[in-house]
Design a protein around this motif. Structure first.
Motif, PDB file in Angstrom:
ATOM      1  N   ARG A   1     -20.091  75.203 106.757  1.00  0.00           N
ATOM      2  CA  ARG A   1     -19.383  76.477 106.890  1.00  0.00           C
ATOM      3  C   ARG A   1     -19.009  76.650 108.352  1.00  0.00           C
ATOM      4  N   SER A   2     -17.730  76.937 108.618  1.00  0.00           N
ATOM      5  CA  SER A   2     -17.252  77.161 109.983  1.00  0.00           C
ATOM      6  C   SER A   2     -16.835  78.615 110.140  1.00  0.00           C
ATOM      7  N   THR A   3     -17.211  79.212 111.263  1.00  0.00           N
ATOM      8  CA  THR A   3     -16.829  80.596 111.566  1.00  0.00           C
ATOM      9  C   THR A   3     -15.794  80.661 112.691  1.00  0.00           C
ATOM     10  N   LEU A   4     -15.247  79.520 113.091  1.00  0.00           N
ATOM     11  CA  LEU A   4     -14.233  79.520 114.142  1.00  0.00           C
ATOM     12  C   LEU A   4     -13.012  80.309 113.687  1.00  0.00           C
ATOM     13  N   PRO A   5     -12.464  81.179 114.538  1.00  0.00           N
ATOM     14  CA  PRO A   5     -11.327  82.005 114.127  1.00  0.00           C
ATOM     15  C   PRO A   5     -10.034  81.205 114.075  1.00  0.00           C
ATOM     16  N   SER A   6      -9.058  81.785 113.376  1.00  0.00           N
ATOM     17  CA  SER A   6      -7.754  81.143 113.242  1.00  0.00           C
ATOM     18  C   SER A   6      -6.947  81.292 114.521  1.00  0.00           C
ATOM     19  N   ARG A   7      -5.971  80.379 114.679  1.00  0.00           N
ATOM     20  CA  ARG A   7      -5.028  80.484 115.782  1.00  0.00           C
ATOM     21  C   ARG A   7      -4.118  81.677 115.570  1.00  0.00           C
ATOM     22  N   ILE A   8      -3.860  82.427 116.647  1.00  0.00           N
ATOM     23  CA  ILE A   8      -2.882  83.503 116.589  1.00  0.00           C
ATOM     24  C   ILE A   8      -1.502  82.877 116.620  1.00  0.00           C
ATOM     25  N   GLN A   9      -0.692  83.185 115.613  1.00  0.00           N
ATOM     26  CA  GLN A   9       0.608  82.552 115.472  1.00  0.00           C
ATOM     27  C   GLN A   9       1.586  83.096 116.510  1.00  0.00           C
ATOM     28  N   PRO A  10       2.233  82.209 117.295  1.00  0.00           N
ATOM     29  CA  PRO A  10       3.242  82.679 118.245  1.00  0.00           C
ATOM     30  C   PRO A  10       4.463  83.212 117.527  1.00  0.00           C
ATOM     31  N   GLN A  11       5.172  84.155 118.168  1.00  0.00           N
ATOM     32  CA  GLN A  11       6.335  84.750 117.536  1.00  0.00           C
ATOM     33  C   GLN A  11       7.483  83.754 117.417  1.00  0.00           C
ATOM     34  N   VAL A  12       7.710  82.968 118.468  1.00  0.00           N
ATOM     35  CA  VAL A  12       8.783  81.969 118.406  1.00  0.00           C
ATOM     36  C   VAL A  12       8.219  80.640 118.847  1.00  0.00           C
ATOM     37  N   GLY A  13       8.229  80.386 120.154  1.00  0.00           N
ATOM     38  CA  GLY A  13       7.662  79.162 120.681  1.00  0.00           C
ATOM     39  C   GLY A  13       6.643  79.495 121.741  1.00  0.00           C
ATOM     40  N   ARG A  14       5.878  78.507 122.114  1.00  0.00           N
ATOM     41  CA  ARG A  14       4.869  78.756 123.128  1.00  0.00           C
ATOM     42  C   ARG A  14       5.500  78.530 124.496  1.00  0.00           C
ATOM     43  N   TRP A  15       6.252  79.539 125.005  1.00  0.00           N
ATOM     44  CA  TRP A  15       6.895  79.434 126.301  1.00  0.00           C
ATOM     45  C   TRP A  15       5.883  79.766 127.378  1.00  0.00           C
ATOM     46  N   HIS A  16       5.933  79.060 128.472  1.00  0.00           N
ATOM     47  CA  HIS A  16       4.895  79.178 129.488  1.00  0.00           C
ATOM     48  C   HIS A  16       5.443  79.794 130.771  1.00  0.00           C
ATOM     49  N   SER A  17       4.622  80.547 131.442  1.00  0.00           N
ATOM     50  CA  SER A  17       4.980  81.106 132.750  1.00  0.00           C
ATOM     51  C   SER A  17       3.718  81.262 133.559  1.00  0.00           C
ATOM     52  N   PHE A  18       3.850  81.245 134.877  1.00  0.00           N
ATOM     53  CA  PHE A  18       2.691  81.439 135.730  1.00  0.00           C
ATOM     54  C   PHE A  18       2.239  82.883 135.653  1.00  0.00           C
TER      55      PHE A  18
ATOM     56  N   SER B   1      -9.057  79.481 105.960  1.00  0.00           N
ATOM     57  CA  SER B   1      -8.052  80.503 106.221  1.00  0.00           C
ATOM     58  C   SER B   1      -6.922  79.863 107.025  1.00  0.00           C
ATOM     59  N   SER B   2      -5.838  80.596 107.254  1.00  0.00           N
ATOM     60  CA  SER B   2      -4.650  80.005 107.870  1.00  0.00           C
ATOM     61  C   SER B   2      -4.879  79.611 109.323  1.00  0.00           C
ATOM     62  N   HIS B   3      -4.128  78.612 109.780  1.00  0.00           N
ATOM     63  CA  HIS B   3      -4.115  78.128 111.165  1.00  0.00           C
ATOM     64  C   HIS B   3      -5.521  77.801 111.696  1.00  0.00           C
ATOM     65  N   PRO B   4      -6.225  76.868 111.057  1.00  0.00           N
ATOM     66  CA  PRO B   4      -7.598  76.536 111.471  1.00  0.00           C
ATOM     67  C   PRO B   4      -7.647  75.523 112.608  1.00  0.00           C
ATOM     68  N   ASP B   5      -6.852  75.746 113.656  1.00  0.00           N
ATOM     69  CA  ASP B   5      -6.715  74.750 114.720  1.00  0.00           C
ATOM     70  C   ASP B   5      -8.036  74.426 115.408  1.00  0.00           C
ATOM     71  N   ALA B   6      -8.857  75.463 115.639  1.00  0.00           N
ATOM     72  CA  ALA B   6     -10.120  75.229 116.343  1.00  0.00           C
ATOM     73  C   ALA B   6     -11.004  74.269 115.562  1.00  0.00           C
TER      74      ALA B   6
ATOM     75  N   TRP C   1      -2.373  67.196 112.071  1.00  0.00           N
ATOM     76  CA  TRP C   1      -0.994  67.486 111.701  1.00  0.00           C
ATOM     77  C   TRP C   1      -0.975  68.597 110.668  1.00  0.00           C
ATOM     78  N   THR C   2      -0.213  69.646 110.942  1.00  0.00           N
ATOM     79  CA  THR C   2      -0.077  70.774 110.030  1.00  0.00           C
ATOM     80  C   THR C   2       1.166  70.585 109.179  1.00  0.00           C
ATOM     81  N   SER C   3       1.015  70.574 107.851  1.00  0.00           N
ATOM     82  CA  SER C   3       2.145  70.420 106.946  1.00  0.00           C
ATOM     83  C   SER C   3       2.277  71.689 106.108  1.00  0.00           C
ATOM     84  N   SER C   4       3.312  72.482 106.389  1.00  0.00           N
ATOM     85  CA  SER C   4       3.533  73.719 105.646  1.00  0.00           C
ATOM     86  C   SER C   4       4.851  73.704 104.885  1.00  0.00           C
ATOM     87  N   LEU C   5       5.536  72.577 104.865  1.00  0.00           N
ATOM     88  CA  LEU C   5       6.826  72.479 104.192  1.00  0.00           C
ATOM     89  C   LEU C   5       6.622  72.209 102.709  1.00  0.00           C
TER      90      LEU C   5
END
Length: 492
Positions: A121-138, A215-220, A478-482
């Motif tokens: 059993r894993s209790t790691l939380p799901s990834r928060i889904q980005p709205q568009v892309g993961r754009w980066h800034s300082f 649950s969804s987005h189990p990246d951790a 690899w995440t396959s949602s198609l």
């Protein structure tokens, strides 16, 4: 790690589903086995759903007629979830199962000797889904210390960004891939700490494969499993959303308890009696893609950041996609960017076939150089060979009889399988079921088939990359949602 039993029942009648569960329980119940199950959540009557859930969760309960013969035996384990429905799927072998409404029920059952698997059993939380892309800034991360973050909260290493420790590409350019890459930040002891408690301290060589329901987005979780057990294939299936059915985001079961997040699963151990090459051989998952139409010739990823593709063939990706749509051949109508239509980027393997797909979630031909965002933690690596793909949202998924080797009849090997399914279709999109005397119930022997609208996550080091393609493209989760994507994991 051989499975003692795998089966999937497809039926419109709750009574037949319960009868099948009862038949399997007569053979294996109350003997200390580990029971893996999934149950579709689309029952018309809540009482029928509750009856099926109760029977599966009490699979290992010993009744009065069994107490004498099973006294002193371990109670075993139960691991399962509520899953999506196969009503949007058309089976070539069983045309009479195609329905005009969301009434096709399914239940998959797997029985394992408890000495050959470890439930977790894993209790790691799901990834928060980005709205568009993961754009980066300082920017500085203020007001939050690393110690206050949950064990599954992923954050970039801002101190290293400022200090320039091991992340500079040269010319003062920051390597954002190193900052955001979950894999590079969670290796060794840290990855072990993120493992489910029952898997901590287990020798890597003992684990042959891992299967989980999440649950969804189990990246951790998937990153931790891939990093700590890099040679063992891992398949994680996303459970059905059940907000309006059980009041939970997802409904997971383990040993009589119900969970609404995280994951449950089993780690399959190597057969202690195996010898020679077979003793060290890992199962090789296989993938198939149905209903997808190529829109372009193969292209090379020339620049990407996080889950964003910035350049394909050193050109604007969104403009290339639009151009591919204009030039598409063999389509009855030019696909458009409507909600019902889905587009993806497919990674091309060594044999020229698509081996992975990434659903495109956003793109703009003029903004940010025409970059496209993918439904994945990370995009295919630079140097990967890819193609644009299209799948219509107004058609069901056709499963050929050849998928399970011999057309859903008794097959040569047992498999855990998942198929990504679209949302329930309107009646106009489905063919009328065959009006014949054929039974409306079928049992797939040696197949544990799980439908999921949100897909699955696969980690597999054995996937063959196209010559010149970076191996990291295939070794990472690899995440396959198609819709139309299918994966088979042998467990014989």
């Amino acid at each position: 790690m051989p499975a003692l039993h795998l089966s999937t029942i497809l039926t419109r009648e709750p009574s037949r589903l319960l009868a099948h569960v009862g038949d399997v329980a007569k053979r294996y119940g109350g003997q200390g086995f580990t029971v893996l199950f999934t149950l579709s959540s689309n029952f018309k009557e809540p009482t029928d759903l509750q009856a099926a859930v109760n029977r599966l969760n009490k699979f290992n309960d010993i009744d009065s007629t069994q107490r004498g013969t099973n006294e002193g035996k371990a109670t075993g384990h139960t691991v399962g979830c509520l899953s999506d429905t196969l009503s949007s799927v058309k089976f070539e072998k069983f045309p009479q199962l195609t329905s005009l409404k969301d009434d096709l029920l399914s239940c998959s059952i797997g029985i394992f000797n408890s000495d050959t698997c470890i439930p977790f059993r894993s209790t790691l939380p799901s990834r928060i889904q980005p709205q568009v892309g993961r754009w980066h800034s300082f920017r500085k991360k203020s007001g939050v210390s690393s110690s206050s973050l949950g064990e599954g909260d992923w954050e970039p290493d801002w101190q290293n960004v400022e200090a320039g420790k091991g992340i500079a590409k040269g010319n003062d350019e920051v390597d954002w891939e190193a900052i955001w890459n979950r894999s590079s930040n969670n290796t060794g002891s840290k990855a072990a700490e993120l493992l489910p408690e029952t898997l901590q301290g287990i020798e890597r060589s003992r684990i042959q494969a891992l299967f989980s329901l999440s649950s969804s987005h189990p990246d951790a979780l998937t990153s931790a499993l891939a990093n700590h057990f890099p040679e063992s294939p891992s398949l994680t299936v996303i459970a059905a959303p059940t907000h309006f059915i059980t009041g939970r985001g997802v409904t997971l079961f383990m040993d009589g308890q119900i969970f609404d997040d995280g994951a449950v699963g089993v780690a399959l151990l190597r057969d202690a009696n195996a010898s020679g090459e077979q003793a060290h051989k890992n199962p090789t998952p296989s993938t198939s893609f149905f209903g997808m139409t190529p829109l372009s010739e193969p292209m090379v990823v020339t620049r990407r950041e996080g889950n964003v593709i910035n350049e394909l063939n050193s050109s604007n990706p969104t403009q290339l996609l639009l151009r591919s749509l204009d030039n598409s051949q063999g389509l009855s109508a030019r696909p458009t960017f409507k909600d019902a239509e889905q587009f993806a980027l497919g990674t091309v393997g060594a044999d020229g076939q698509i081996v992975r797909t990434y659903r495109i979630t956003a793109g703009d031909p003029s903004s940010r150089g025409g970059s496209i965002s993918l439904d994945a933690p990370t995009a295919p690596a630079e140097g990967s060979v890819v193609q644009f793909l299209h799948i219509s949202g107004n058609s069901s998924i056709n499963i050929p009889a050849s998928l399970f080797v011999s057309g859903f009849e008794k097959i040569s090997k047992k498999v855990l399988a998942c198929v990504s399914v679209p949302e329930a279709l309107s009646s106009a999109s489905l063919h009328t079921p065959t009006e014949a005397s054929e039974p409306s119930t079928h049992i797939l022997e040696d197949v544990f088939l799980v439908p999921s609208m949100q897909g699955f996550v696969l980690s597999d080091s054995s996937t063959s990359a196209r010559p010149g393609t970076p191996s990291t493209t295939f070794n990472s989760p690899w995440t396959s949602s198609l819709p139309g994507s299918a994966v088979l994991l042998p467990v014989h």
